[in-house]
Design an enzyme around this catalytic site. Structure first.
Site, PDB file in Angstrom:
ATOM      1  N   LYS A  92       0.842  -1.003   0.006  1.00 22.42           N
ATOM      2  CA  LYS A  92      -0.426  -0.008  -0.250  1.00 22.42           C
ATOM      3  C   LYS A  92       0.739   0.912  -0.681  1.00 22.42           C
ATOM      4  O   LYS A  92       1.910   1.274   1.074  1.00 22.42           O
ATOM      5  CB  LYS A  92      -1.241  -0.314   0.904  1.00 22.42           C
ATOM      6  CG  LYS A  92      -2.043   1.287   1.165  1.00 22.42           C
ATOM      7  CD  LYS A  92      -2.466   0.787   2.835  1.00 22.42           C
ATOM      8  CE  LYS A  92      -3.781   2.651   2.796  1.00 22.42           C
ATOM      9  NZ  LYS A  92      -4.584   1.274   4.021  1.00 22.42           N
ATOM     10  N   SER A 167      -9.174   2.570   2.228  1.00 23.30           N
ATOM     11  CA  SER A 167      -8.867   3.256   1.165  1.00 23.30           C
ATOM     12  C   SER A 167      -7.556   1.987   0.729  1.00 23.30           C
ATOM     13  O   SER A 167      -6.501   2.971  -0.302  1.00 23.30           O
ATOM     14  CB  SER A 167      -8.149   3.924   2.485  1.00 23.30           C
ATOM     15  OG  SER A 167      -7.214   3.460   3.591  1.00 23.30           O
ATOM     16  N   SER A 191     -10.625  -0.120   6.018  1.00 22.76           N
ATOM     17  CA  SER A 191      -9.905   0.433   4.267  1.00 22.76           C
ATOM     18  C   SER A 191      -9.384  -0.687   4.442  1.00 22.76           C
ATOM     19  O   SER A 191      -8.928  -0.503   3.046  1.00 22.76           O
ATOM     20  CB  SER A 191      -8.604   1.360   5.460  1.00 22.76           C
ATOM     21  OG  SER A 191      -9.539   2.308   5.508  1.00 22.76           O
TER      22      SER A 191
END
Length: 485
Positions: A92, A167, A191
């Protein structure tokens, strides 16, 4: 005359893209594949599929190939190797990787290169993992839809018109495509779990203080927010989630566990808003588990309070820390940029961020409410730990499968407080710092993945993995998206 590709090579490429980490480790140890071969296959695949989905925002392909060569030398020499030697993974964007950028989707950070690894990155590198690149996030990871003004929007690979979630949306989409053997995400408000559910991958949110967030950007400072943050794997199998979690966790389990000693809980049918398809899928899973395990109907302690508490904790400072990280010079600057973006599209900040910051100001709890929240947390931690001693609750992640772009944001960030209807399933694990495993359990009539969420207390992670494997075995688990091959 066109040259026909070797069908055996085509089959090998497809097999690698489907394989989980454990399978790849076996292939490497038996000499059937090399790390260089595997890494090249992922690189070629990402180059082919990423333009449509936009999940990978920065790569380190040349460095990864060099590291793959080194991994092959280690494997062939028979020297002691790490648990992930030769395995290509993705990361990420919010985690620092030495030599790569951590931008948070902000234009003014576009050239900022990091000199150190995040703790979780270092732990995985130490075990021999090879990082292919970084995946997209919303601006500063501040909402559940992956879009920002620097890198743009990530699409759901199963339907490009739909959200990949956030996210960790770029990570979820990348793993769904088979773009890496595994990935890492973070979760302070669903997320990891939103993207796992929407994209059809396994996602594991770690519990409070089980995985270090050192080197995660933006830094979470307030203790009430920090306890909500969980870092964990996004993968193709539950066994991979277990393997990677054991590598990155500072502690994994308090004692040996067997799922047969656990009671499985579900919420009363119809007590919370769900689409008919999600309600039906949840019941199918419960009916299957009921053949082997004890299942009971119960609402766990503080479940109804959790969605509002989540929103208030996320708004503790009225969004000031996030606004400061973004470079705003006060509330007026946030409002001006929101209006500029909505009217002209010319702001450097996505309207998702600025509207969420305006909302954070509206939902900021007062001093008296903060006293109440702290009292609830102290009481709740004790009661919830006792409640989940040998219990796991099974929940949906969201009330429906992946919505079209923008709809998820509208449901969660509405001024009408609709988050209280749509967020309780994910907010519970965040507010109380609980581990949560999301496992794909099939698709809806549109072919969109449907995930099931399992939550228990810290120390019961192994029981979550065992239950997840039961669901995975019966309902199919991960299915790679091949629509863009």
């Amino acid at each position: 005359m066109a040259v026909q590709s070797d069908p055996r090579q085509q089959m090998k490429r497809r097999d690698v893209l489907y394989m989980d980490v454990n399978d790849l480790l076996q292939e490497l140890s038996e000499g059937n594949l090399t790390s260089v071969e595997i890494t090249k296959m992922y690189i070629d695949h990402l180059k082919r599929v990423n333009p449509k989905v936009n999940c990978l925002v920065e790569d380190r392909f040349s460095e990864a190939l060099k590291e793959a060569e080194e991994a092959d030398s280690i494997i062939q020499s028979g020297k002691t190797k790490g648990k992930l030697t030769g395995i290509p993974i993705s990361m990420k964007e919010s985690f620092h990787v030495k030599g790569m950028k951590t931008t948070g989707g902000l234009k003014h950070r576009a050239d900022k290169t990091e000199t150190d690894d995040a703790w979780v990155v270092g732990a995985l590198k130490k075990e021999g993992a090879i990082i292919l690149g970084k995946s997209n996030t919303p601006t500063l990871c501040f909402c559940q839809e992956t879009d920002n003004k620097l890198y743009g929007k990530t699409n759901n690979p199963w339907d490009l018109n739909r959200t990949a979630g956030g996210s960790s949306g770029g990570e979820g989409a990348l793993i769904a495509l088979g773009g890496a053997a595994a990935g890492i995400g973070s979760d302070i408000g669903g997320s990891i779990r939103f993207p796992a559910h929407f994209n059809g991958v396994i996602g594991f949110k770690s519990g409070n203080d089980r995985v270090s967030d050192d080197g995660s950007y933006p830094e979470v400072v307030h203790s009430l927010q920090k306890r909500m943050l969980g870092i964990g794997p996004m993968v193709k199998s539950v066994r991979d989630a277990r393997l990677i979690y054991q590598i990155i966790a500072n502690q994994t389990s308090d004692s040996p566990l067997n799922i047969n000693d656990f009671v499985i809980q579900k919420l009363p049918k119809g007590s919370y808003f769900l689409s008919e398809e999600m309600e039906q899928k949840l019941q199918e899973v419960i009916d299957h588990l009921n053949k082997r395990l004890q299942v009971e109907i119960e609402i766990p302690p503080f479940f109804d309070e959790s969605a509002l508490m989540w929103q208030e904790i996320m708004s503790l400072d009225g969004g000031k820390s996030t606004a400061d990280a973004a470079g705003f010079s006060g509330t007026g600057s946030v409002v001006r940029n929101y209006l500029k973006e909505k009217l002209t599209g010319g702001s450097d900040y996505h309207s998702y961020l600025t509207w969420a910051l305006i909302g954070a100001g509206l939902f900021k709890p007062g001093a008296r409410r903060m006293e109440e929240i702290n009292r609830l947390i102290e009481e709740g931690d004790h009661r919830i730990t006792e409640h989940f001693h040998r219990k796991i609750i099974i929940l949906p992640v969201y009330h429906r499968t992946a919505p079209f772009h923008g709809e998820l944001y509208g449901e969660i960030f509405s001024i009408k407080k609709t988050f209280k209807t749509y967020m309780p399933f994910v907010a519970y694990a965040n507010v109380w710092g609980l581990p949560s495993l999301t496992v794909p359990a099939g698709k809806d009539e549109k072919g969109l993945p449907m995930g099931i969420q399992l939550i228990s207390k810290n120390g019961n992670e192994e029981a979550l993995f065992q239950l997840g494997e039961m669901i995975e075995q019966e309902f199919g688990g991960y299915e790679r998206c091949v629509l863009h091959d």
